[in-house]
Scaffold this motif. Structure first.
Motif, PDB file in Angstrom:
ATOM      1  N   PRO A  71       6.309   3.709 -24.917  1.00 65.87           N
ATOM      2  CA  PRO A  71       5.744   4.953 -24.374  1.00 65.87           C
ATOM      3  C   PRO A  71       5.766   5.014 -22.861  1.00 65.87           C
ATOM      4  O   PRO A  71       6.003   6.071 -22.273  1.00 65.87           O
ATOM      5  CB  PRO A  71       4.304   4.944 -24.913  1.00 65.87           C
ATOM      6  N   LEU A  72       5.526   3.862 -22.208  1.00 62.45           N
ATOM      7  CA  LEU A  72       5.496   3.843 -20.752  1.00 62.45           C
ATOM      8  C   LEU A  72       6.860   4.199 -20.162  1.00 62.45           C
ATOM      9  O   LEU A  72       6.967   5.064 -19.281  1.00 62.45           O
ATOM     10  CB  LEU A  72       5.051   2.459 -20.254  1.00 62.45           C
ATOM     11  N   PHE A  73       7.923   3.559 -20.663  1.00 58.16           N
ATOM     12  CA  PHE A  73       9.257   3.839 -20.135  1.00 58.16           C
ATOM     13  C   PHE A  73       9.700   5.267 -20.458  1.00 58.16           C
ATOM     14  O   PHE A  73      10.373   5.910 -19.655  1.00 58.16           O
ATOM     15  CB  PHE A  73      10.262   2.828 -20.682  1.00 58.16           C
ATOM     16  N   LEU A  74       9.319   5.772 -21.625  1.00 60.86           N
ATOM     17  CA  LEU A  74       9.677   7.146 -21.964  1.00 60.86           C
ATOM     18  C   LEU A  74       8.973   8.147 -21.043  1.00 60.86           C
ATOM     19  O   LEU A  74       9.573   9.136 -20.617  1.00 60.86           O
ATOM     20  CB  LEU A  74       9.331   7.436 -23.421  1.00 60.86           C
ATOM     21  N   MET A  75       7.705   7.893 -20.724  1.00 60.97           N
ATOM     22  CA  MET A  75       6.981   8.790 -19.821  1.00 60.97           C
ATOM     23  C   MET A  75       7.595   8.781 -18.424  1.00 60.97           C
ATOM     24  O   MET A  75       7.739   9.822 -17.788  1.00 60.97           O
ATOM     25  CB  MET A  75       5.505   8.397 -19.761  1.00 60.97           C
ATOM     26  N   VAL A  76       7.963   7.586 -17.952  1.00 66.14           N
ATOM     27  CA  VAL A  76       8.594   7.502 -16.634  1.00 66.14           C
ATOM     28  C   VAL A  76       9.943   8.226 -16.645  1.00 66.14           C
ATOM     29  O   VAL A  76      10.290   8.938 -15.702  1.00 66.14           O
ATOM     30  CB  VAL A  76       8.760   6.033 -16.205  1.00 66.14           C
ATOM     31  N   ALA A  77      10.709   8.060 -17.731  1.00 68.31           N
ATOM     32  CA  ALA A  77      12.004   8.741 -17.837  1.00 68.31           C
ATOM     33  C   ALA A  77      11.830  10.258 -17.816  1.00 68.31           C
ATOM     34  O   ALA A  77      12.598  10.977 -17.165  1.00 68.31           O
ATOM     35  CB  ALA A  77      12.724   8.308 -19.115  1.00 68.31           C
ATOM     36  N   LEU A  78      10.810  10.762 -18.516  1.00 72.84           N
ATOM     37  CA  LEU A  78      10.555  12.208 -18.508  1.00 72.84           C
ATOM     38  C   LEU A  78      10.149  12.679 -17.119  1.00 72.84           C
ATOM     39  O   LEU A  78      10.533  13.779 -16.684  1.00 72.84           O
ATOM     40  CB  LEU A  78       9.464  12.544 -19.522  1.00 72.84           C
ATOM     41  N   GLY A  79       9.381  11.868 -16.401  1.00 70.61           N
ATOM     42  CA  GLY A  79       9.019  12.222 -15.024  1.00 70.61           C
ATOM     43  C   GLY A  79      10.224  12.288 -14.117  1.00 70.61           C
ATOM     44  O   GLY A  79      10.344  13.197 -13.275  1.00 70.61           O
TER      45      GLY A  79
END
Length: 344
Positions: A232-240
């Motif tokens: 979830p952390l890497f996906l959130m950063v990617a979306l940002g």
């Protein structure tokens, strides 16, 4: 900085007090040594329970001091995101890592401790509201020449504030981000009317590459014990990062800002705070240490690729660089000049 220290220091102290209280309440049920670090194959390090508590508090305090030093020397708007970072770290360390003590009550062998990723996931979940609370408690802004905060070193005199931009026709000059720059004549008709002037910020290739790598990494971690936190952390950063590639420069009578998706505002500079506008050749790595939203002791930037960038000169230590297509630079400068004229 006083309010920043109260908010961040108070949050760190409350987190430390909660962790100490939890340890004192359950220490009789803890083994002499507890699991303190997990690898892919389970527990790979143990520590005395009191030492683990002291280590977590020391790490949290060290991060507070380090980020506090950056907040003291950086532009005023960097204080809010740094406070949010301290608050989030407090949640991760005190709840995510410290909470594993609660799960080890009654264990005789610390190596039998269960996977800690669920506790870390809880710590990251707590980090979001804690960061939001810090954001709410620290309403920062860029002081304008009429604000008391700006009447110090570097602030323009009344005559300078009225003089506005220096005049001089010409095209964009090849200058460094902090060096000399070209100036533009303002058109006879103002470009800022009833609605804002909006133009896309060039995305560049780096944002898509970074977002893609983060997405691949997140998918690769789905099968590992760290999936509850890392994916979830890497996906959130990617979306940002992807949101940054869809940014727009918006200029109206009140402010100059960079936003994405119509709701996320990355940068905002009140028109009254702008002393001058330049165009410079930005070098993301050399000048700002990377791409995207950047903060430096000299100011902040939204830099997406090497090349032309607007430089908004703000006398309160918040000079701002924004990447822009070369063809849009003259119109953007003129629009800002027109907005400044309306503020006089």
């Amino acid at each position: 900085m006083t309010r920043w220290l109260i908010v961040t220091g108070g949050g760190t102290a409350l987190g430390a007090a909660g962790l100490i209280a939890t340890y004192l309440a359950i220490r009789a049920d803890l083994p002499p040594r507890v699991a303190s670090h997990w690898g892919l194959d389970g527990v790979d390090a143990t520590q005395d329970p009191a030492a683990l508590v002291a280590t977590l508090i020391a790490v949290n305090l060290g991060c507070l001091l380090l980020l506090g030093a950056l907040a003291a020397v950086g532009p005023i708007e960097v204080r809010r995101p740094l406070a949010m970072t301290v608050a989030a770290l407090t949640g991760v360390l005190m709840i995510g890592v410290g909470g594993t003590l609660w799960a080890q009550r009654g264990l005789a062998d610390p190596y039998a401790a269960t996977d800690a990723t669920r506790w870390l996931a809880l710590g990251f979940a707590a980090a979001a509201p804690l960061a939001g609370l810090a954001y709410w408690l620290l309403p920062t802004h860029i002081p304008t020449p009429r604000d008391p905060l700006s009447r110090g070193a570097g602030a323009p005199s009344a005559g300078e504030a009225e003089a506005g931009l220096s005049r001089g026709a010409g095209a964009a000059a090849g200058a460094s981000a902090g060096g000399a720059a070209a100036w533009f004549e303002s058109p006879s008709e103002p470009l800022v009317g009833d609605g804002p002037w909006i133009v896309p910020v060039p995305a560049g290739v780096s944002g898509y590459v970074i977002a893609g790598l983060l997405g691949v990494l997140a998918l690769g971690l789905v099968t590992t014990p760290a999936r509850w936190v890392a994916t979830p952390l890497f996906l959130m950063v990617a979306l940002g990062v992807l949101a940054m590639t869809r940014a727009q420069l918006v200029i109206d009578a009140e402010s100059v800002r960079v936003r994405s998706l119509g709701r996320i505002t990355w940068l905002r500079v009140p028109v009254r705070a702008i002393r001058g506008v330049e165009v410079a050749q930005a070098r993301p790595m050399a000048d700002f240490g990377g791409y995207g939203l950047r903060y430096t002791p000299a100011g902040r930037a939204f830099i997406t690729r090497p090349g032309p960038a607007l430089k908004l000169r703000v006398p309160t230590g918040a000079d701002t660089w924004i990447s822009l297509e070369a063809k849009d630079v003259p119109t953007a400068v003129a629009a800002i000049d027109a907005a400044r004229a309306r503020q006089r």
